[in-house]
Scaffold this motif. Structure first.
Motif, PDB file in Angstrom:
ATOM      1  N   ARG A  24      -0.099   6.206  -1.080  1.00 46.69           N
ATOM      2  CA  ARG A  24       0.658   6.079  -2.328  1.00 46.69           C
ATOM      3  C   ARG A  24       0.791   7.444  -3.008  1.00 46.69           C
ATOM      4  N   GLN A  45       0.807  -1.219   0.000  1.00 44.87           N
ATOM      5  CA  GLN A  45       0.000   0.000   0.000  1.00 44.87           C
ATOM      6  C   GLN A  45       0.836   1.261   0.000  1.00 44.87           C
ATOM      7  N   SER A  46       2.107   1.149   0.360  1.00 39.22           N
ATOM      8  CA  SER A  46       2.892   2.330   0.675  1.00 39.22           C
ATOM      9  C   SER A  46       4.371   2.066   0.447  1.00 39.22           C
ATOM     10  N   SER A  78      -0.521   0.164   6.088  1.00 42.78           N
ATOM     11  CA  SER A  78       0.387   1.307   5.967  1.00 42.78           C
ATOM     12  C   SER A  78      -0.181   2.433   5.115  1.00 42.78           C
ATOM     13  N   GLY A  79      -1.015   2.085   4.119  1.00 36.93           N
ATOM     14  CA  GLY A  79      -1.539   3.099   3.210  1.00 36.93           C
ATOM     15  C   GLY A  79      -2.464   4.108   3.866  1.00 36.93           C
ATOM     16  N   TRP A 118       6.253   2.536   2.799  1.00 34.76           N
ATOM     17  CA  TRP A 118       6.692   2.152   4.138  1.00 34.76           C
ATOM     18  C   TRP A 118       7.215   0.719   4.181  1.00 34.76           C
ATOM     19  N   LYS A 129       2.538  12.199   5.674  1.00 33.13           N
ATOM     20  CA  LYS A 129       2.553  11.006   6.526  1.00 33.13           C
ATOM     21  C   LYS A 129       1.788  11.329   7.799  1.00 33.13           C
ATOM     22  N   TRP A 132       0.482   6.472   5.267  1.00 31.64           N
ATOM     23  CA  TRP A 132       1.436   6.956   4.272  1.00 31.64           C
ATOM     24  C   TRP A 132       0.882   6.538   2.915  1.00 31.64           C
ATOM     25  N   ARG A 161       2.018  -0.528  -5.686  1.00 26.07           N
ATOM     26  CA  ARG A 161       1.299  -0.033  -4.506  1.00 26.07           C
ATOM     27  C   ARG A 161      -0.174   0.190  -4.850  1.00 26.07           C
TER      28      ARG A 161
END
Length: 260
Positions: free
Chosen positions: A207, A95-96, A201-202, A98, A212, A205, A170
């Protein structure tokens, strides 16, 4: 219902609106400076054993996580357990950025299947290849699949786990992309378990976003899919496990933000 500590809630209450944007800007500048310094320092490791490059990568990632925690207020939590003994194939939701900055803190020495374009970045790409990452030419068709399998076999021979992002790119938390056949090819040819890895994570943070959000990312290792399934059955089982777990974690993250 997710638990949000009073300290987490207090920290996030100070980070709203313009403050989040300002802290994100500071983090982005610090990230690029830290990365530039670490790339220069990495030059000697290009002629030394790959394990030293991997140790350098973990040090860089720890620095990124410290920046996230102290500037943005973003931390993470790991649930579940990677199978022991390793190695295995780990199929991560993506997703990110990260997770790409965290893999070697979650799985020591992992060989990550990544797009060829990343390995063509001067210095950074050289470090990736020297550390044993698996290069994928997404336009290469059958040749690309052979390269993925050969890279996976080499990783298993070194005794390290393999990380692949089944969607190939992502994907925002509320979107769903078809899973690419690469993960099924690894599962079939390498004859080892596939561990689905869900995350959220998305939410924090996004895409292609420089913003953040503070909070706590959750990464969850789900029970492994043992070898032996046919391709179609395997892909269906991977999706059946990974998608609902991801939806649950995304909902938890959104409740966490709402409670701040």
């Amino acid at each position: 219902m997710s638990h949000v500590s009073s300290s987490d809630r207090a920290a996030r209450s100070e980070l709203s609106g313009p403050a989040i944007v300002a802290r994100s800007c500071v983090f982005n500048v610090c990230l690029w400076l830290w990365t530039a310094v670490m790339l220069i320092v990495a030059l000697p490791w290009l002629v030394l054993p790959p394990r030293l490059m991997l140790a350098h990568s973990r040090f860089w990632m720890r620095g990124v996580h410290l920046l996230l925690a102290h500037i943005v207020g973003l931390q993470h939590e790991v649930r579940g357990q990677a199978p022991d003994p390793n190695p295995a194939i780990f199929a991560f939701k993506h997703q990110s950025a990260w997770e790409t900055l965290s893999v070697h803190l979650l799985l020591d020495g992992a060989a990550i299947a990544l797009k060829r374009e990343l390995t063509q970045i001067p210095l950074f790409g050289w470090c990736l290849l020297h550390a044993g990452m698996i290069r994928i030419d997404r336009a290469g068709g059958t040749r690309a699949m052979r390269g993925l399998i050969e890279g996976g076999r080499a990783a298993l021979a070194r005794g390290v786990p393999i990380v692949i992002f089944p969607e190939g790119t992502r994907v925002a938390p509320d979107e769903h992309h078809p899973y690419h056949p690469g993960v099924a090819a690894l599962y079939r040819h390498l004859d080892c378990p596939v561990v689905p890895v869900a995350l959220n994570s998305g939410v924090f943070w996004a895409r292609r976003s420089f913003v953040k959000r503070p909070g706590r990312i959750v990464v969850e290792f789900l029970p492994p899919i043992e070898p032996g399934l046919e391709r179609k059955a395997f892909m269906a089982e991977l999706e059946r496990r990974l998608e609902p777990a991801t939806e649950r974690l995304v909902a938890e993250a959104r409740r966490q933000i709402g409670a701040a």
